[in-house]
Design a protein around this motif. Structure first.
Motif, PDB file in Angstrom:
ATOM      1  N   GLY A   1       0.771  -1.229   0.000  1.00 26.51           N
ATOM      2  CA  GLY A   1       0.000   0.000   0.000  1.00 26.51           C
ATOM      3  C   GLY A   1       0.801   1.277   0.000  1.00 26.51           C
ATOM      4  N   LEU A   2       2.109   1.190  -0.114  1.00 24.64           N
ATOM      5  CA  LEU A   2       2.945   2.385  -0.140  1.00 24.64           C
ATOM      6  C   LEU A   2       2.970   2.943  -1.563  1.00 24.64           C
ATOM      7  CD1 LEU A   2       5.641   0.875   2.156  1.00 24.64           C
ATOM      8  CD2 LEU A   2       4.358   2.939   2.696  1.00 24.64           C
ATOM      9  N   PRO A   3       2.832   4.255  -1.712  1.00 24.66           N
ATOM     10  CA  PRO A   3       2.702   4.845  -3.055  1.00 24.66           C
ATOM     11  C   PRO A   3       4.023   4.888  -3.818  1.00 24.66           C
ATOM     12  CG  PRO A   3       2.692   6.567  -1.390  1.00 24.66           C
ATOM     13  CD  PRO A   3       2.713   5.273  -0.643  1.00 24.66           C
ATOM     14  N   ILE A   4       4.103   4.068  -4.856  1.00 25.15           N
ATOM     15  CA  ILE A   4       5.275   4.043  -5.736  1.00 25.15           C
ATOM     16  C   ILE A   4       4.822   4.505  -7.115  1.00 25.15           C
ATOM     17  CG2 ILE A   4       7.115   2.627  -6.727  1.00 25.15           C
ATOM     18  CD1 ILE A   4       7.232   2.759  -3.690  1.00 25.15           C
ATOM     19  N   SER A   5       5.591   5.366  -7.737  1.00 21.77           N
ATOM     20  CA  SER A   5       5.194   5.906  -9.032  1.00 21.77           C
ATOM     21  C   SER A   5       5.076   4.801 -10.074  1.00 21.77           C
ATOM     22  CB  SER A   5       6.214   6.947  -9.509  1.00 21.77           C
ATOM     23  OG  SER A   5       7.443   6.331  -9.854  1.00 21.77           O
ATOM     24  N   ALA A   6       4.123   4.989 -11.000  1.00 23.69           N
ATOM     25  CA  ALA A   6       3.941   4.022 -12.084  1.00 23.69           C
ATOM     26  C   ALA A   6       5.202   3.930 -12.939  1.00 23.69           C
ATOM     27  CB  ALA A   6       2.748   4.442 -12.938  1.00 23.69           C
TER      28      ALA A   6
ATOM     29  N   VAL B   1      17.851   3.443 -10.956  1.00 26.06           N
ATOM     30  CA  VAL B   1      17.943   4.897 -10.863  1.00 26.06           C
ATOM     31  C   VAL B   1      17.106   5.340  -9.661  1.00 26.06           C
ATOM     32  CG1 VAL B   1      17.413   7.088 -11.998  1.00 26.06           C
ATOM     33  CG2 VAL B   1      18.250   5.154 -13.351  1.00 26.06           C
ATOM     34  N   ALA B   2      17.648   6.239  -8.866  1.00 21.08           N
ATOM     35  CA  ALA B   2      16.936   6.720  -7.677  1.00 21.08           C
ATOM     36  C   ALA B   2      15.597   7.334  -8.065  1.00 21.08           C
ATOM     37  CB  ALA B   2      17.791   7.740  -6.931  1.00 21.08           C
ATOM     38  N   ASP B   3      14.579   7.037  -7.269  1.00 18.09           N
ATOM     39  CA  ASP B   3      13.230   7.513  -7.541  1.00 18.09           C
ATOM     40  C   ASP B   3      12.666   8.148  -6.272  1.00 18.09           C
ATOM     41  OD1 ASP B   3      10.638   7.066  -9.451  1.00 18.09           O
ATOM     42  OD2 ASP B   3      10.102   6.754  -7.346  1.00 18.09           O
ATOM     43  N   ALA B   4      12.107   9.343  -6.397  1.00 17.40           N
ATOM     44  CA  ALA B   4      11.613  10.083  -5.229  1.00 17.40           C
ATOM     45  C   ALA B   4      10.498   9.336  -4.511  1.00 17.40           C
ATOM     46  CB  ALA B   4      11.131  11.467  -5.657  1.00 17.40           C
ATOM     47  N   SER B   5       9.609   8.683  -5.264  1.00 19.03           N
ATOM     48  CA  SER B   5       8.499   7.983  -4.618  1.00 19.03           C
ATOM     49  C   SER B   5       8.995   6.791  -3.805  1.00 19.03           C
ATOM     50  CB  SER B   5       7.474   7.522  -5.655  1.00 19.03           C
ATOM     51  OG  SER B   5       7.977   6.488  -6.476  1.00 19.03           O
ATOM     52  N   VAL B   6      10.052   6.146  -4.280  1.00 16.16           N
ATOM     53  CA  VAL B   6      10.630   5.014  -3.542  1.00 16.16           C
ATOM     54  C   VAL B   6      11.259   5.513  -2.243  1.00 16.16           C
ATOM     55  CG1 VAL B   6      12.409   3.233  -3.568  1.00 16.16           C
ATOM     56  CG2 VAL B   6      10.993   3.609  -5.602  1.00 16.16           C
ATOM     57  N   GLN B   7      11.965   6.636  -2.318  1.00 13.57           N
ATOM     58  CA  GLN B   7      12.577   7.165  -1.105  1.00 13.57           C
ATOM     59  C   GLN B   7      11.514   7.568  -0.083  1.00 13.57           C
ATOM     60  OE1 GLN B   7      15.974   9.603  -1.644  1.00 13.57           O
ATOM     61  NE2 GLN B   7      15.734  10.708   0.288  1.00 13.57           N
ATOM     62  N   GLN B   8      10.428   8.155  -0.543  1.00 15.05           N
ATOM     63  CA  GLN B   8       9.360   8.527   0.383  1.00 15.05           C
ATOM     64  C   GLN B   8       8.714   7.293   1.007  1.00 15.05           C
ATOM     65  OE1 GLN B   8       8.441  11.572   1.614  1.00 15.05           O
ATOM     66  NE2 GLN B   8      10.343  12.159   0.559  1.00 15.05           N
ATOM     67  N   ALA B   9       8.597   6.228   0.222  1.00 16.85           N
ATOM     68  CA  ALA B   9       8.024   4.987   0.754  1.00 16.85           C
ATOM     69  C   ALA B   9       8.920   4.402   1.841  1.00 16.85           C
ATOM     70  CB  ALA B   9       7.826   3.979  -0.377  1.00 16.85           C
ATOM     71  N   TRP B  10      10.219   4.386   1.588  1.00 19.99           N
ATOM     72  CA  TRP B  10      11.146   3.868   2.601  1.00 19.99           C
ATOM     73  C   TRP B  10      11.147   4.772   3.837  1.00 19.99           C
ATOM     74  CZ3 TRP B  10      12.047  -0.908   2.504  1.00 19.99           C
ATOM     75  CH2 TRP B  10      12.441  -1.619   1.365  1.00 19.99           C
TER      76      TRP B  10
END
Length: 291
Positions: free
Chosen positions: A189-194, A206-215
């Motif tokens: 349920g954590l928001p990861i960009s499509a 490649v680093a992704d902002a949505s992944v960092q916010q999820a972590w």
């Protein structure tokens, strides 16, 4: 003292009476049974070292690299299984395997200590016999890089025409272990960009902002996301061990050959130093600044 009594109390140093057909209950006859050597295939393993030079030190060079390949075989066995468990959301066995992979990398780090006993003149004596062979050509190391997300399709060319090429091509096209971890975040349920979820698996991470916010959300609420938090720390442990392995490789090569070109045609130490800058799980390290 009896004449038959050993001087030492250690049974390993005792002398069995002449004609004694057994020793402390140990089986002695393996003519019709599988022995230790049979089980491990020692006949093949211990006769797989074929030095090409007359130099005494070449045996060290061969054994060092052969044992490293065996450890890498086990590492891949574990990491392939981790990827399957992450895809299934079965985390406890994945944690055990990730911890084992990190410890295998520790073994590989310390293996460089042994090779570092080889001096520049000793290596120079065997180098002409190595031809163009190089660790850069290790297909197992290449698969390790691919499964960890450091993808580069151009490197498949090194293995063109080899029996291992299809395996490496498949590994290039499969989601990396970290890709599977990110998909697991999304399933929780954590928001990861499509864009990240649909990223081309053949390209490097490649680093992704949505992944960092999820972590960050995981680290900010460890009670709720304990399993994901533990997964993150296991990944960090593994990448840390991998960095030590790479660093020890660079320092050992520099100690032995300086800045000479590698036998496989790479720039040697200069090339290996560039590899130290590769970050496998970028968001897990970047988020530490924000915590």
């Amino acid at each position: 003292m009896s004449e038959n009594k050993p001087a030492s109390g250690c049974p390993m140093h005792a002398t069995a009476p002449a004609g004694d057909a057994e020793w402390h209950g140990a089986q002695m006859d393996f003519s019709n049974k599988m022995s230790y050597g049979d089980y491990l295939g020692l006949e093949k393993i211990l006769h797989a070292q074929h030095p090409l030079s007359p130099n005494h030190n070449e045996m060290l060079f061969i054994v060092q690299h052969q044992t490293s390949e065996l450890w890498m075989k086990l590492m891949l066995h574990e990491m392939r299984a981790v990827r399957v468990h992450l895809r299934a959301g079965d985390l406890p066995p994945a944690f055990k395997m990730l911890a084992r992979v990190a410890r295998i990398m520790d073994q590989l780090v310390h293996a460089w200590d042994v090779l570092a006993t080889m001096t520049p003149p000793e290596y120079t004596a065997i180098r002409p016999y190595l031809g163009a062979s190089s660790g850069f050509q290790s297909y197992q190391y290449r698969e390790i890089e691919f499964i960890l997300g450091n993808k580069n399709a151009a490197l498949l060319n090194v293995h063109a025409g080899t029996p291992e090429f299809p395996l490496l091509e498949e590994s290039l096209n499969m989601p990396s272990l970290y890709d599977e971890a990110i998909h697991l975040l999304a399933r929780h349920g954590l928001p990861i960009s499509a864009e990240r979820l649909n990223a081309d698996p053949t390209l490097p991470t490649v680093a992704d902002a949505s992944v960092q916010q999820a972590w960050l959300q995981v680290y900010g609420d460890t009670t709720r996301y304990w399993a994901l938090y533990e997964l993150a720390e296991k990944l960090v442990d593994m990448e840390t061990a991998f960095r030590f392995w790479r660093f020890r490789h660079v320092t050992t090569v520099e100690r032995i050959i300086g800045f000479k070109t590698g036998t496989g045609g790479t720039a040697g130490v200069s090339y290996l130093r560039k590899m130290l800058d590769v970050v496998l799980f970028p968001e897990l390290f970047a988020l530490r600044t924000e915590l």
